[in-house]
Design a protein around this motif. Structure first.
Motif, PDB file in Angstrom:
ATOM      1  N   ARG A   1      22.409  33.905  39.210  1.00  0.00           N
ATOM      2  CA  ARG A   1      22.018  33.382  40.516  1.00  0.00           C
ATOM      3  C   ARG A   1      22.615  34.210  41.650  1.00  0.00           C
ATOM      4  O   ARG A   1      21.926  34.551  42.624  1.00  0.00           O
ATOM      5  CB  ARG A   1      22.469  31.923  40.649  1.00  0.00           C
ATOM      6  CG  ARG A   1      21.958  31.233  41.908  1.00  0.00           C
ATOM      7  CD  ARG A   1      22.289  29.751  41.876  1.00  0.00           C
ATOM      8  NE  ARG A   1      23.702  29.530  42.072  1.00  0.00           N
ATOM      9  CZ  ARG A   1      24.294  29.432  43.261  1.00  0.00           C
ATOM     10  NH1 ARG A   1      23.566  29.561  44.378  1.00  0.00           N
ATOM     11  NH2 ARG A   1      25.584  29.205  43.364  1.00  0.00           N
ATOM     12  N   ALA A   2      23.907  34.544  41.533  1.00  0.00           N
ATOM     13  CA  ALA A   2      24.564  35.323  42.583  1.00  0.00           C
ATOM     14  C   ALA A   2      23.973  36.724  42.678  1.00  0.00           C
ATOM     15  O   ALA A   2      23.785  37.259  43.786  1.00  0.00           O
ATOM     16  CB  ALA A   2      26.062  35.400  42.310  1.00  0.00           C
ATOM     17  N   ALA A   3      23.675  37.334  41.528  1.00  0.00           N
ATOM     18  CA  ALA A   3      23.105  38.683  41.528  1.00  0.00           C
ATOM     19  C   ALA A   3      21.716  38.681  42.156  1.00  0.00           C
ATOM     20  O   ALA A   3      21.357  39.588  42.917  1.00  0.00           O
ATOM     21  CB  ALA A   3      23.054  39.236  40.104  1.00  0.00           C
ATOM     22  N   ARG A   4      20.917  37.654  41.848  1.00  0.00           N
ATOM     23  CA  ARG A   4      19.584  37.569  42.458  1.00  0.00           C
ATOM     24  C   ARG A   4      19.686  37.382  43.974  1.00  0.00           C
ATOM     25  O   ARG A   4      18.931  37.984  44.737  1.00  0.00           O
ATOM     26  CB  ARG A   4      18.791  36.416  41.842  1.00  0.00           C
ATOM     27  CG  ARG A   4      18.364  36.644  40.400  1.00  0.00           C
ATOM     28  CD  ARG A   4      17.285  35.651  39.984  1.00  0.00           C
ATOM     29  NE  ARG A   4      17.721  34.264  40.099  1.00  0.00           N
ATOM     30  CZ  ARG A   4      18.281  33.555  39.114  1.00  0.00           C
ATOM     31  NH1 ARG A   4      18.501  34.136  37.940  1.00  0.00           N
ATOM     32  NH2 ARG A   4      18.624  32.304  39.310  1.00  0.00           N
ATOM     33  N   ALA A   5      20.620  36.529  44.397  1.00  0.00           N
ATOM     34  CA  ALA A   5      20.769  36.278  45.832  1.00  0.00           C
ATOM     35  C   ALA A   5      21.197  37.542  46.570  1.00  0.00           C
ATOM     36  O   ALA A   5      20.653  37.869  47.633  1.00  0.00           O
ATOM     37  CB  ALA A   5      21.788  35.166  46.056  1.00  0.00           C
ATOM     38  N   TYR A   6      22.153  38.263  45.993  1.00  0.00           N
ATOM     39  CA  TYR A   6      22.624  39.490  46.656  1.00  0.00           C
ATOM     40  C   TYR A   6      21.521  40.539  46.680  1.00  0.00           C
ATOM     41  O   TYR A   6      21.246  41.164  47.722  1.00  0.00           O
ATOM     42  CB  TYR A   6      23.866  40.046  45.947  1.00  0.00           C
ATOM     43  CG  TYR A   6      24.353  41.326  46.578  1.00  0.00           C
ATOM     44  CD1 TYR A   6      25.135  41.304  47.709  1.00  0.00           C
ATOM     45  CD2 TYR A   6      23.987  42.566  46.039  1.00  0.00           C
ATOM     46  CE1 TYR A   6      25.558  42.484  48.312  1.00  0.00           C
ATOM     47  CE2 TYR A   6      24.405  43.751  46.632  1.00  0.00           C
ATOM     48  CZ  TYR A   6      25.199  43.702  47.769  1.00  0.00           C
ATOM     49  OH  TYR A   6      25.613  44.864  48.365  1.00  0.00           O
ATOM     50  N   ALA A   7      20.881  40.755  45.544  1.00  0.00           N
ATOM     51  CA  ALA A   7      19.819  41.765  45.486  1.00  0.00           C
ATOM     52  C   ALA A   7      18.676  41.409  46.433  1.00  0.00           C
ATOM     53  O   ALA A   7      18.117  42.280  47.102  1.00  0.00           O
ATOM     54  CB  ALA A   7      19.295  41.902  44.060  1.00  0.00           C
ATOM     55  N   GLY A   8      18.325  40.118  46.510  1.00  0.00           N
ATOM     56  CA  GLY A   8      17.273  39.711  47.418  1.00  0.00           C
ATOM     57  C   GLY A   8      17.617  39.997  48.863  1.00  0.00           C
ATOM     58  O   GLY A   8      16.761  40.447  49.643  1.00  0.00           O
ATOM     59  N   ALA A   9      18.883  39.774  49.233  1.00  0.00           N
ATOM     60  CA  ALA A   9      19.307  40.067  50.600  1.00  0.00           C
ATOM     61  C   ALA A   9      19.228  41.559  50.887  1.00  0.00           C
ATOM     62  O   ALA A   9      18.820  41.978  51.983  1.00  0.00           O
ATOM     63  CB  ALA A   9      20.734  39.555  50.817  1.00  0.00           C
ATOM     64  N   VAL A  10      19.613  42.384  49.912  1.00  0.00           N
ATOM     65  CA  VAL A  10      19.546  43.834  50.094  1.00  0.00           C
ATOM     66  C   VAL A  10      18.098  44.294  50.222  1.00  0.00           C
ATOM     67  O   VAL A  10      17.753  45.122  51.077  1.00  0.00           O
ATOM     68  CB  VAL A  10      20.240  44.546  48.920  1.00  0.00           C
ATOM     69  CG1 VAL A  10      19.986  46.061  48.980  1.00  0.00           C
ATOM     70  CG2 VAL A  10      21.750  44.277  48.938  1.00  0.00           C
ATOM     71  N   LEU A  11      17.243  43.743  49.367  1.00  0.00           N
ATOM     72  CA  LEU A  11      15.843  44.148  49.354  1.00  0.00           C
ATOM     73  C   LEU A  11      15.042  43.552  50.512  1.00  0.00           C
ATOM     74  O   LEU A  11      13.959  44.054  50.831  1.00  0.00           O
ATOM     75  CB  LEU A  11      15.198  43.723  48.026  1.00  0.00           C
ATOM     76  CG  LEU A  11      15.714  44.417  46.763  1.00  0.00           C
ATOM     77  CD1 LEU A  11      15.255  43.656  45.520  1.00  0.00           C
ATOM     78  CD2 LEU A  11      15.262  45.865  46.706  1.00  0.00           C
ATOM     79  N   GLY A  12      15.567  42.482  51.106  1.00  0.00           N
ATOM     80  CA  GLY A  12      14.842  41.830  52.181  1.00  0.00           C
ATOM     81  C   GLY A  12      13.727  40.936  51.674  1.00  0.00           C
ATOM     82  O   GLY A  12      12.725  40.723  52.365  1.00  0.00           O
ATOM     83  N   VAL A  13      13.893  40.423  50.456  1.00  0.00           N
ATOM     84  CA  VAL A  13      12.888  39.537  49.868  1.00  0.00           C
ATOM     85  C   VAL A  13      13.594  38.303  49.326  1.00  0.00           C
ATOM     86  O   VAL A  13      14.811  38.270  49.193  1.00  0.00           O
ATOM     87  CB  VAL A  13      12.098  40.246  48.735  1.00  0.00           C
ATOM     88  CG1 VAL A  13      11.311  41.415  49.275  1.00  0.00           C
ATOM     89  CG2 VAL A  13      13.050  40.711  47.631  1.00  0.00           C
ATOM     90  N   THR A  14      12.818  37.309  48.990  1.00  0.00           N
ATOM     91  CA  THR A  14      13.375  36.100  48.404  1.00  0.00           C
ATOM     92  C   THR A  14      12.839  35.917  47.008  1.00  0.00           C
ATOM     93  O   THR A  14      11.719  36.355  46.690  1.00  0.00           O
ATOM     94  CB  THR A  14      13.049  34.861  49.254  1.00  0.00           C
ATOM     95  OG1 THR A  14      11.614  34.757  49.376  1.00  0.00           O
ATOM     96  CG2 THR A  14      13.674  34.967  50.626  1.00  0.00           C
ATOM     97  N   ALA A  15      13.630  35.252  46.178  1.00  0.00           N
ATOM     98  CA  ALA A  15      13.202  35.000  44.805  1.00  0.00           C
ATOM     99  C   ALA A  15      12.055  34.017  44.794  1.00  0.00           C
ATOM    100  O   ALA A  15      12.054  33.025  45.540  1.00  0.00           O
ATOM    101  CB  ALA A  15      14.374  34.465  43.992  1.00  0.00           C
ATOM    102  N   GLY A  16      11.089  34.294  43.916  1.00  0.00           N
ATOM    103  CA  GLY A  16       9.941  33.400  43.827  1.00  0.00           C
ATOM    104  C   GLY A  16      10.226  32.166  43.005  1.00  0.00           C
ATOM    105  O   GLY A  16      11.246  32.045  42.395  1.00  0.00           O
TER     106      GLY A  16
END
Length: 209
Positions: A194-209
């Motif tokens: 969960r933390a890795a998805r949240a961080y990567a999403g913030a870097v990429l500028g997208v949100t998890a689906g």
């Protein structure tokens, strides 16, 4: 014996015969087996030689001491990590969130399969040279992971430093997950994903689906 091995720098001298190379591998395998149930500081040169089925003199031919054997084993594990990453990235996932989950799960599986990794990384026995190699390996992993995540997310965002931070985040939480539980605390592993998805999403500028 012309093929260099990943842990060549940990050796006092390079093996010139296949038999010697096999004995070195046997010593590393013996170390990995002993580390399944024992802490590094409790293992002796005699233990390693006996488990490998070689004279203690063979160990001293190629290693300075027991610690050098453990460093070589750690380097051998490090050398395998890009392959684990490649397998995880080539597993047919299309979504960046699934890729992150797959990477976390792949490395957790590697630690479960090889308890020696857990012993070595949690014991503080790795020397400066091995730690430097670990950082170099992490940088390589971060580059591969970042490139795929950007492609899957359809964005060019994300710097090398940010992808290294993502790998460091996963690495730190995996250490935490396996500190008390040899199988990896399932709650911490869930939170790692969960933390890795949240961080990567913030870097990429997208949100998890």
């Amino acid at each position: 014996m012309s093929d260099a091995v990943a842990y060549a720098d940990a050796l006092k001298r390079q093996p010139m015969q296949a038999r010697s190379a096999r004995r070195i591998e046997a010593l590393l395998d013996a170390a990995a087996e002993l580390l399944r149930d024992r802490e590094p500081e409790t293992i002796t040169v005699r233990d390693l030689a006996a488990r490998a089925g070689v004279p203690t003199g063979t160990l001293y031919q190629f290693f300075d001491d027991k610690d050098a054997v453990l460093q070589a084993l750690a380097v051998r594990f490090l050398a395998a990590m890009p392959g684990v990453m490649d397998d995880a990235l080539a597993s047919g996932r299309d979504e960046w969130t699934a890729t992150i989950d797959g990477v976390v799960d792949a490395y957790a599986a590697m630690i479960r399969e090889h308890p020696a990794i857990r012993r070595l990384w949690l014991s503080g026995t790795l020397d400066g040279a091995t730690r430097r190699l670990e950082r170099e390996t992490d940088a390589t992993l971060a580059s591969s992971l970042g490139a795929l995540l950007r492609k899957q997310a359809g964005t060019g965002r994300g710097t090398p430093a940010q992808w290294r931070a993502l790998v460091a985040l996963v690495d730190g939480l995996l250490h935490h997950a396996f500190t008390e539980d040899p199988d990896g605390d399932p709650i911490v592993l869930r939170e790692t994903r969960r933390a890795a998805r949240a961080y990567a999403g913030a870097v990429l500028g997208v949100t998890a689906g």
